[in-house]
Design an enzyme around this catalytic site. Structure first.
Site, mmCIF file in Angstrom:
data_model
loop_
_atom_site.group_PDB
_atom_site.id
_atom_site.type_symbol
_atom_site.label_atom_id
_atom_site.label_comp_id
_atom_site.label_asym_id
_atom_site.label_seq_id
_atom_site.Cartn_x
_atom_site.Cartn_y
_atom_site.Cartn_z
ATOM 1 N N HIS A 29 3.426 -2.165 -5.313
ATOM 2 C CA HIS A 29 3.064 -0.889 -4.687
ATOM 3 C C HIS A 29 4.257 0.066 -4.607
ATOM 4 O O HIS A 29 4.108 1.215 -4.178
ATOM 5 C CB HIS A 29 2.433 -1.110 -3.305
ATOM 6 C CG HIS A 29 3.370 -1.580 -2.233
ATOM 7 N ND1 HIS A 29 3.394 -2.890 -1.785
ATOM 8 C CD2 HIS A 29 4.305 -0.925 -1.513
ATOM 9 C CE1 HIS A 29 4.305 -3.013 -0.835
ATOM 10 N NE2 HIS A 29 4.867 -1.827 -0.647
ATOM 11 N N ASP A 40 1.126 -8.600 -5.651
ATOM 12 C CA ASP A 40 1.866 -7.359 -5.391
ATOM 13 C C ASP A 40 3.346 -7.569 -5.726
ATOM 14 O O ASP A 40 4.201 -7.675 -4.846
ATOM 15 C CB ASP A 40 1.677 -6.951 -3.932
ATOM 16 C CG ASP A 40 2.276 -5.597 -3.614
ATOM 17 O OD1 ASP A 40 2.648 -4.877 -4.552
ATOM 18 O OD2 ASP A 40 2.381 -5.269 -2.410
ATOM 19 N N SER A 67 9.594 -0.610 3.056
ATOM 20 C CA SER A 67 8.679 -1.645 2.577
ATOM 21 C C SER A 67 9.325 -2.556 1.540
ATOM 22 O O SER A 67 10.396 -2.291 1.010
ATOM 23 C CB SER A 67 7.442 -0.987 1.981
ATOM 24 O OG SER A 67 6.469 -1.948 1.642
#
Length: 241
Positions: free
Chosen positions: A56, A101, A195
């Site tokens: 992501h 991911d 993140s």
């Protein structure tokens, strides 16, 4: 655009807070700051030409910065800013799921390895629950996500069982290629962090953060891509690119 929409969902902001007790004065030498025109991510240097991060984090105009402790400080002495050649996300990754991911970034030139920039060790065996892990990323302590994060922080938290993780995230499909690290029930205070934080357990890179309802720097349970599961894919990508 889909990546940006997913990123926005993963980064909805509440009040922002940070814990100075977790602040560190130097960067773990494997930790990479991935700056973009949207929001930053963390990454990990696993080869002089390769960085691993979350899929992501495939964001516009990404810049790879190594050896940085405070991103807002342009006077840091040990920075390496390197362009990238390509980004390769896992073939089964979907913007509608947190599964698979994981992404590899190939650098244009090799990172210069030194005391401030080093490679992380990849795992060649899995880990059990209750294993202690060190999770590092950057934290914001002002209510403006468009400024650079203010501090680098590290917290030591342990791997939890799949049943505990599924109990913490009842609406998520927790698969065998995921790792959950944190304290249940968590969500002790609001916060904001960069993140894709890595989890280093027993000296090995065992996880890359995919999602957390809260902040992993506050020991909230995070769902990580289990690196051990992806070793064959990682080795294949590096060998063939």
């Amino acid at each position: 655009m889909k990546f940006i929409l997913l990123w926005a969902l993963l980064n909805l902001t509440v009040a922002l807070a940070f814990n100075p007790d977790y602040t560190v004065s130097s960067t773990p030498p494997y930790l990479v700051y991935l700056k973009s025109d949207y929001l930053p991510c963390a990454g990990v240097l696993i080869h002089p030409l390769w960085v691993i991060t979350a899929a992501h984090c495939n964001l516009p105009k990404l810049r790879v910065i190594l050896g940085v402790t405070i991103p807002a400080d342009s006077n840091e002495k040990h920075l390496q800013v390197i362009g990238y050649e390509k980004m390769i996300h896992h073939p089964h990754f979907s913007v509608t799921s947190i599964d698979h991911d994981i992404m590899l970034i190939k650098l244009k030139t090799e990172a210069e390895l030194n005391d401030y920039v080093k490679l992380a060790n990849l795992p060649y065996q899995t880990i059990s629950e209750n294993t202690m892990c060190s999770v590092s990323t950057w934290s914001y302590n002002v209510c403006d996500i468009y400024k650079e994060p203010d501090s680098l922080q590290t917290v030591n938290i342990s791997v939890i069982s799949k049943p505990q993780c599924r109990d913490a995230y009842k609406t998520y499909n927790i698969t065998e290629n995921m790792l959950c690290v944190g304290i249940v029930p968590g969500r002790r205070q609001p916060c904001k962090e960069v993140s894709a934080a890595p989890a280093i357990c027993n000296g090995m890179l065992q996880g890359i953060l995919s999602f957390a309802d809260g902040c992993v720097l506050r020991a909230d349970v995070g769902i990580y891509a289990k690196i051990f599961y992806y070793i064959p894919w990682i080795e294949n990508v590096i060998q063939n690119n």
